[in-house]
Design an enzyme around this catalytic site. Structure first.
Site, PDB file in Angstrom:
ATOM      1  N   ARG A 101       1.024  -1.104   0.059  1.00 29.74           N
ATOM      2  CA  ARG A 101      -0.436   0.706  -0.147  1.00 29.74           C
ATOM      3  C   ARG A 101       0.893   1.384   0.062  1.00 29.74           C
ATOM      4  O   ARG A 101       2.472   1.290   0.818  1.00 29.74           O
ATOM      5  CB  ARG A 101      -1.163   0.027   1.178  1.00 29.74           C
ATOM      6  CG  ARG A 101      -1.769   1.451   1.656  1.00 29.74           C
ATOM      7  CD  ARG A 101      -2.856   0.837   0.766  1.00 29.74           C
ATOM      8  NE  ARG A 101      -4.593   1.943   1.211  1.00 29.74           N
ATOM      9  CZ  ARG A 101      -5.374   1.945   0.246  1.00 29.74           C
ATOM     10  NH1 ARG A 101      -4.984   1.479  -1.200  1.00 29.74           N
ATOM     11  NH2 ARG A 101      -6.110   2.526   0.922  1.00 29.74           N
ATOM     12  N   THR A 373     -10.005   0.773  -9.203  1.00 30.21           N
ATOM     13  CA  THR A 373      -8.827  -0.509  -8.487  1.00 30.21           C
ATOM     14  C   THR A 373      -8.959  -1.088  -9.722  1.00 30.21           C
ATOM     15  O   THR A 373      -9.784  -1.503 -10.706  1.00 30.21           O
ATOM     16  CB  THR A 373      -9.272  -1.308  -7.366  1.00 30.21           C
ATOM     17  OG1 THR A 373      -9.268   0.636  -6.205  1.00 30.21           O
ATOM     18  CG2 THR A 373      -8.163  -2.104  -6.487  1.00 30.21           C
ATOM     19  N   THR A 391      -3.807  -0.761  -7.139  1.00 32.79           N
ATOM     20  CA  THR A 391      -4.582   0.319  -7.610  1.00 32.79           C
ATOM     21  C   THR A 391      -4.080   2.191  -7.213  1.00 32.79           C
ATOM     22  O   THR A 391      -3.083   2.330  -6.723  1.00 32.79           O
ATOM     23  CB  THR A 391      -5.885   0.954  -6.039  1.00 32.79           C
ATOM     24  OG1 THR A 391      -6.459   2.582  -6.054  1.00 32.79           O
ATOM     25  CG2 THR A 391      -4.864   0.801  -4.886  1.00 32.79           C
ATOM     26  N   ASN A 393      -6.067   4.434  -6.752  1.00 28.91           N
ATOM     27  CA  ASN A 393      -7.339   5.180  -6.341  1.00 28.91           C
ATOM     28  C   ASN A 393      -8.977   5.483  -7.587  1.00 28.91           C
ATOM     29  O   ASN A 393      -9.334   4.304  -7.534  1.00 28.91           O
ATOM     30  CB  ASN A 393      -7.254   6.380  -5.044  1.00 28.91           C
ATOM     31  CG  ASN A 393      -8.350   6.371  -4.536  1.00 28.91           C
ATOM     32  OD1 ASN A 393      -8.940   5.310  -4.077  1.00 28.91           O
ATOM     33  ND2 ASN A 393      -8.668   6.912  -3.256  1.00 28.91           N
ATOM     34  N   ASP A 415      -7.888   7.819   0.822  1.00 29.14           N
ATOM     35  CA  ASP A 415      -8.546   7.083   1.490  1.00 29.14           C
ATOM     36  C   ASP A 415      -8.082   7.595   3.036  1.00 29.14           C
ATOM     37  O   ASP A 415      -8.698   6.531   4.106  1.00 29.14           O
ATOM     38  CB  ASP A 415      -7.453   6.110   0.723  1.00 29.14           C
ATOM     39  CG  ASP A 415      -7.911   4.859   0.233  1.00 29.14           C
ATOM     40  OD1 ASP A 415      -9.748   5.719  -0.144  1.00 29.14           O
ATOM     41  OD2 ASP A 415      -7.808   3.656  -0.671  1.00 29.14           O
ATOM     42  N   SER A 444      -7.440   1.031   3.710  1.00 31.62           N
ATOM     43  CA  SER A 444      -8.485   0.285   1.757  1.00 31.62           C
ATOM     44  C   SER A 444      -9.109  -0.811   2.435  1.00 31.62           C
ATOM     45  O   SER A 444      -9.676  -0.634   3.539  1.00 31.62           O
ATOM     46  CB  SER A 444      -6.894  -0.129   1.485  1.00 31.62           C
ATOM     47  OG  SER A 444      -7.432  -1.114   0.426  1.00 31.62           O
ATOM     48  N   GLY A 465     -13.692  -1.403  -7.337  1.00 33.49           N
ATOM     49  CA  GLY A 465     -15.268  -1.098  -6.135  1.00 33.49           C
ATOM     50  C   GLY A 465     -15.354  -0.251  -5.570  1.00 33.49           C
ATOM     51  O   GLY A 465     -16.274  -0.299  -4.855  1.00 33.49           O
ATOM     52  N   GLY A 466     -13.936  -0.366  -4.659  1.00 33.96           N
ATOM     53  CA  GLY A 466     -13.492   1.197  -3.343  1.00 33.96           C
ATOM     54  C   GLY A 466     -13.935   0.624  -1.913  1.00 33.96           C
ATOM     55  O   GLY A 466     -14.409  -0.367  -2.478  1.00 33.96           O
TER      56      GLY A 466
HETATM   57  N1  GLY Z   1      -8.126   2.964  -3.350  1.00 38.33           N
HETATM   58  C1  GLY Z   1      -9.423   1.876  -3.009  1.00 38.33           C
HETATM   59  C2  GLY Z   1      -8.638   0.712  -2.067  1.00 38.33           C
HETATM   60  O1  GLY Z   1      -7.857   1.343  -1.593  1.00 38.33           O
HETATM   61  O2  GLY Z   1     -10.104   0.605  -1.058  1.00 38.33           O
END
Ligand code: GLY
Length: 567
Positions: A101, A373, A391, A393, A415, A444, A465-466
């Site tokens: 990340r 993502t 991702t 984002n 995020d 995340s 899909g966030g």
């Molecule tokens: N940027 C989307 C996530 O990490 O959930």
């Protein structure tokens, strides 16, 4: 007769897998094979993964080659300038959870997106140089390499060719570049490969020379080809040409973290998924436990009763996300309690069947439709299973492309919770647990997941899909495990989502209208949205009919250009 039909469908599925060149290709949505498979957002990326496995590589080699190819052929989400998570189960039975990340730069501060009146200026966490966290993807690729078999130079070769010589754009990509033209111009001082004077159309060739040169530096100098030397200098220069704060030192200090994968039972299965800084593993576990306690499987698929139960579990899981979750290396998160049966039983104590719950007293956020993502599911002939979600984002991340290096930077800083109670671009709310601090990783929702049956990989799955990631993943898994659907139906049936705030059920456009009516009668608010997620799912079974032969069904979501490939 059944056997003949089964074999016929097996050969049909394999034979319909289209041949691929960089300039002419079609996607394949559903294949049945018996050795190895890759499902990703783009045909040329799935193809790159399959090619290295055919050269003697394993699923980890394929994960590296596919991610690198996605960075070239799927620049809206595939990336060098973002971050990701990998969850794997090896043929030796080991679980792996790699956290690459992005992290907040050293100069980041808790209030960096607040103006002098302490109002959140959220455009700054979403667009432009200040929106980027320190990218982790390239470090993640090298951390994956220790489980792979082939040299890195072999794994990156296809990505270099794709960038250097170009590839044909799909219709969706051409439209995407046309639609994003003004935002690219707004956020970039120099020419970028995605912008040209005439409109893009399907079949046009995209050549990315600067990106090819960056990939060559990574091939030649390894990690240092990205985190030090020329690439690092180009990133730092891009940052200081505007309001960015990432320095060469931030890049040099970036480290992948090997986490302990989250593992929990669901019925006769074991679910292996991503721990913090993903909220996804905890949410997924909460959803399975809360719905199982209330006997979800006693209600038919997409009945108003089953949807209500799932929605009420989602409401509670997302309220917990906002209240308790953040990077555990910086804040204390009561993970054990959050996933304990006792706690979750209490959590559902006020659940009333037939009556909508209420997410009162917190400001509603707005959910955005573009959640760029991307996920890759892989299995190999040795029995390794790899799930990678990576991702930038948002779609094209911060929209800033590193001048001279040709790759898009993430806008992952959004995020974080930029201010308690202020929703991020997914409408997710947080508090101090997910506040910005130097070196901290933003919470995340990415949830790469593997389900084991009899201790062997059974389902490899993930989606972009966030905040909708854990909820649509949950639905894909119960569709197979509880509702006994085919892998294809499990992926493609309409999805729905609730995230506590805003207090509304999102449904895909093809969601059964009569069920929507019943939910409205119960007191729910419903909002239709285009699509939810792009799930890449592999199901691995032993054929009872032919000597326990492995049968792999690989499904690429119908919702995009996604592609399943295998042999
Ligand atoms: N940027 C989307 C996530 O990490 O959930």
């Amino acid at each position: 007769m059944k056997k003949i039909l089964f074999l016929a469908s097996f050969y049909l599925a394999v034979s319909t897998q289209a041949q691929v060149t960089h300039f002419k290709y079609n996607n394949t949505k559903n294949i049945t094979v018996n050795k190895a498979a890759v499902v990703s957002a783009h045909t040329l990326a799935s193809n790159a993964g399959i090619a290295v496995m055919k050269k003697g590589g394993n699923a980890f080699d394929a994960a590296i080659a596919t991610q690198l190819a996605l960075a070239v052929v799927y620049p809206g989400a595939g990336n060098l300038g973002g971050g990701g998570f990998m969850v794997a189960h090896t043929s030796a039975g080991k679980n792996i959870a790699l956290d690459y990340r992005e992290s907040a730069p050293a100069k980041a501060t808790k209030d960096m997106y607040l103006d002098s009146a302490r109002n959140a200026v959220t455009i700054l966490s979403m667009e432009g140089r200040l929106a980027s966290g320190v990218p982790g993807t390239v470090a993640g690729l090298f951390a994956t390499l220790k489980y792979a078999k082939l040299p890195f130079s072999t794994l990156i070769a296809e990505a270099i060719t794709l960038a250097d010589k170009g590839f044909a754009l799909t219709k969706a990509q051409a439209e995407d570049f046309n639609n994003s033209r003004s935002v690219f111009l707004r956020n970039n001082k120099n020419k970028v490969a995605f912008v040209r004077d005439i409109q893009w159309k399907a079949g046009d060739i995209l050549i990315q020379t600067e990106l090819a040169n960056t990939l060559k530096r990574i091939r030649d100098f390894g990690l240092k080809g990205f985190y030090e030397g020329e690439t690092a200098k180009l990133i730092a220069a891009e940052m200081s040409s505007g309001n960015g704060i990432i320095t060469e030192k931030d890049l040099k200090n970036y480290k992948v973290k090997e986490r302990v994968a989250m593992q929990f039972p669901y019925k006769n299965y074991q679910v292996i998924t991503m721990p913090l800084p993903s909220s996804g593993g905890i949410i997924l576990q909460q959803l399975f436990k809360m719905t199982q306690q209330k006997k979800l499987d006693s209600y038919p698929f997409h009945s108003a009763e089953s949807i209500q139960l799932i929605v009420e579990a989602e409401r509670r899981a997302f309220a917990d996300r906002a209240e308790f979750m953040g990077d555990e290396d910086f804040v204390k998160v009561p993970v054990k309690t959050l996933v304990s049966e006792k706690y979750l039983k209490n959590r559902m104590a006020d659940y009333v069947a037939d009556q909508a719950g209420n997410s009162s007293n917190v400001k509603p956020g707005q959910i955005k439709e573009s959640e760029e993502t991307t996920h890759i599911s892989i299995t190999d002939a040795e029995g390794n299973a790899v799930a990678v979600t990576t991702t930038l984002n948002d779609h094209f991340g911060s929209k800033t492309i590193i001048s001279g290096a040709g790759f898009v930077m993430n806008n992952e800083m959004d995020d974080f919770s930029v201010k308690p109670g202020v929703p991020n671009m997914y409408g997710a709310i947080g508090n101090d647990k997910n506040a910005i601090a130097p070196g901290k990783r933003m919470l995340s929702s990415m949830t790469p997941t593997i389900v084991l049956k009899n201790n062997q990989p059974y389902i490899v799955v993930g989606t972009p899909g966030g905040t909708t990631i854990p909820t649509s993943l949950f639905q894909s898994i119960i569709n197979i495990v509880d509702y006994k659907m085919s892998a294809e139906d499990a992926v493609n049936k309409p999805k729905f989502h609730h995230q506590w705030q805003p207090d509304v059920i999102y449904v895909e456009k093809d969601f059964e209208k009569s069920v929507q009516t019943k939910l409205l009668e119960m007191g729910y608010k419903i909002t239709e949205r285009g699509t939810i997620g792009r799930t890449e799912l592999i199901k691995i079974e032993k054929s009872k009919k032919s000597n326990n032969k492995i049968v792999i069904t690989a499904v690429a979501d119908k919702r995009g250009d996604d592609d399943a490939r295998g042999y």
